[in-house]
Design a protein around this motif. Sequence first.
Motif, mmCIF file in Angstrom:
data_model
loop_
_atom_site.group_PDB
_atom_site.id
_atom_site.type_symbol
_atom_site.label_atom_id
_atom_site.label_comp_id
_atom_site.label_asym_id
_atom_site.label_seq_id
_atom_site.Cartn_x
_atom_site.Cartn_y
_atom_site.Cartn_z
ATOM 1 N N ASN A 1 -3.184 -3.043 -8.609
ATOM 2 C CA ASN A 1 -4.478 -3.477 -8.095
ATOM 3 C C ASN A 1 -5.617 -3.226 -9.072
ATOM 4 O O ASN A 1 -6.497 -4.072 -9.238
ATOM 5 N N PHE A 2 -5.597 -2.073 -9.721
ATOM 6 C CA PHE A 2 -6.668 -1.753 -10.665
ATOM 7 C C PHE A 2 -6.678 -2.745 -11.829
ATOM 8 O O PHE A 2 -7.714 -3.337 -12.157
ATOM 9 N N ALA A 3 -5.522 -2.925 -12.469
ATOM 10 C CA ALA A 3 -5.450 -3.810 -13.631
ATOM 11 C C ALA A 3 -5.782 -5.251 -13.253
ATOM 12 O O ALA A 3 -6.440 -5.973 -14.008
ATOM 13 N N THR B 1 -8.050 -2.197 -1.539
ATOM 14 C CA THR B 1 -9.447 -2.564 -1.792
ATOM 15 C C THR B 1 -10.130 -1.517 -2.657
ATOM 16 O O THR B 1 -10.894 -1.852 -3.574
ATOM 17 N N ALA B 2 -9.873 -0.239 -2.383
ATOM 18 C CA ALA B 2 -10.477 0.833 -3.177
ATOM 19 C C ALA B 2 -10.070 0.728 -4.641
ATOM 20 O O ALA B 2 -10.900 0.883 -5.551
ATOM 21 N N ALA B 3 -8.778 0.457 -4.900
ATOM 22 C CA ALA B 3 -8.301 0.339 -6.281
ATOM 23 C C ALA B 3 -8.906 -0.883 -6.969
ATOM 24 O O ALA B 3 -9.246 -0.838 -8.162
ATOM 25 N N ARG B 4 -9.056 -1.971 -6.238
ATOM 26 C CA ARG B 4 -9.632 -3.181 -6.829
ATOM 27 C C ARG B 4 -11.120 -3.007 -7.095
ATOM 28 O O ARG B 4 -11.644 -3.525 -8.093
ATOM 29 N N LEU B 5 -11.808 -2.282 -6.233
ATOM 30 C CA LEU B 5 -13.223 -1.989 -6.484
ATOM 31 C C LEU B 5 -13.371 -1.127 -7.739
ATOM 32 O O LEU B 5 -14.283 -1.343 -8.549
ATOM 33 N N HIS B 6 -12.453 -0.193 -7.911
ATOM 34 C CA HIS B 6 -12.474 0.652 -9.115
ATOM 35 C C HIS B 6 -12.244 -0.195 -10.361
ATOM 36 O O HIS B 6 -12.917 -0.027 -11.386
ATOM 37 N N ARG C 1 0.845 -1.187 0.000
ATOM 38 C CA ARG C 1 0.000 0.000 0.000
ATOM 39 C C ARG C 1 0.884 1.242 0.000
ATOM 40 O O ARG C 1 1.836 1.322 0.781
ATOM 41 N N PRO C 2 0.603 2.209 -0.846
ATOM 42 C CA PRO C 2 1.449 3.417 -0.889
ATOM 43 C C PRO C 2 1.192 4.292 0.328
ATOM 44 O O PRO C 2 0.108 4.249 0.926
ATOM 45 N N PRO C 3 2.169 5.123 0.703
ATOM 46 C CA PRO C 3 1.948 6.048 1.818
ATOM 47 C C PRO C 3 1.046 7.198 1.388
ATOM 48 O O PRO C 3 0.998 7.563 0.205
#
Length: 350
Positions: free
Chosen positions: A159-161, A190-195, A145-147
């Motif tokens: 995560n998005f891809a 989780t937010a990126a994967r939901l996107h 997770r990025p800071p």
Amino acid sequence: MATMRDVAAAAGVSSKTVSRVLNSDPHVHPSTRARVEAMMRELDYVPNSLATTFRSGRSSVIGVAVPDIVDPFFASIVRAVEHVALARDMSTLVTSLGEDPTRERLILESMLRGQPSGIVVAPISGDQSFLAAWSLRLPIVFVDRPPLGLSADSFTQDNFAGAFTATMHLVEHGHDRIGFLGDTVTVPTTAARLHGYRSALQAAGLSADDELIAMGAGTRASAACALQTLRGLARPATAVFSSNARCTMALLPLADPMSIVTFGDFPLADVLRPSLTVMAQDPAELGRLAAHRILDRLDHPNRRFRRSTVLPVHLVERESCVVPEDPADRASGPPPTATRSQTDGASLLV
């Protein structure tokens, strides 16, 4: 017990040269290094790590802070950091951050007061700006997770891809009602994967209904509740994209005959019946890269440019994504018989 001065005298060099050999200074001539190392072995010289700590102001320790050290994903990161640290004659100090974001600062600052050489962090809160002053004194590298609120080195996965690919895989298998299972959307992964999930449904011309999104499914009880909700819809979900292995492991005892793709592989996922299709990550690589970045920062303290690296993930297709058979058809048809999968020869009931 031999001292550094004894080694220096035996090798015909200064104590400073012995120190430079111990610290892997690249400017020491190879022949001099070999001579010093030979004398160390002959005299059974053991470096005084406590004295080194006093001189440098930090211990020969890399701190590692992850949400849960029992989780297979984070355990792999920890083991990789330990392996790299050991090769540099350093130890590791590991702690769990838990699930309460308000405790992250307390736990990390407690670790930092021990003056480690650097720390690797998989953060859980939405603000790491409190580490700004610490980052001027020692290298801090983030994984998974990025800071937020801080410029720092980080190693994450796409995560998005990955979520987009996983959802499209279910679409390509004929599913048009695909649920999303997650823990909390406040976690950046989780937010990126939901996107990515929403974007894939949109690209496929399908509706990304909010009723198909079930959060807080990190335990078996909550996963059961989420699954019951998805199955009880007027148009039930026929498949689930699970956003992490923890949710998936909670879901598995309940999911038959739901088709599943999960973000993140885990032990035994390939021997389940049916075997589980996953978006495979490489947590060990995240740990290795983070540990090497710590060492690189220690070796080159004047490098100030911070780098964010995103690693790719890839689909491992197994057997868990087929469109489930209509129960009415199953009831009227012949009893199940064993056949062979076209993908890897595992036995399935059809």
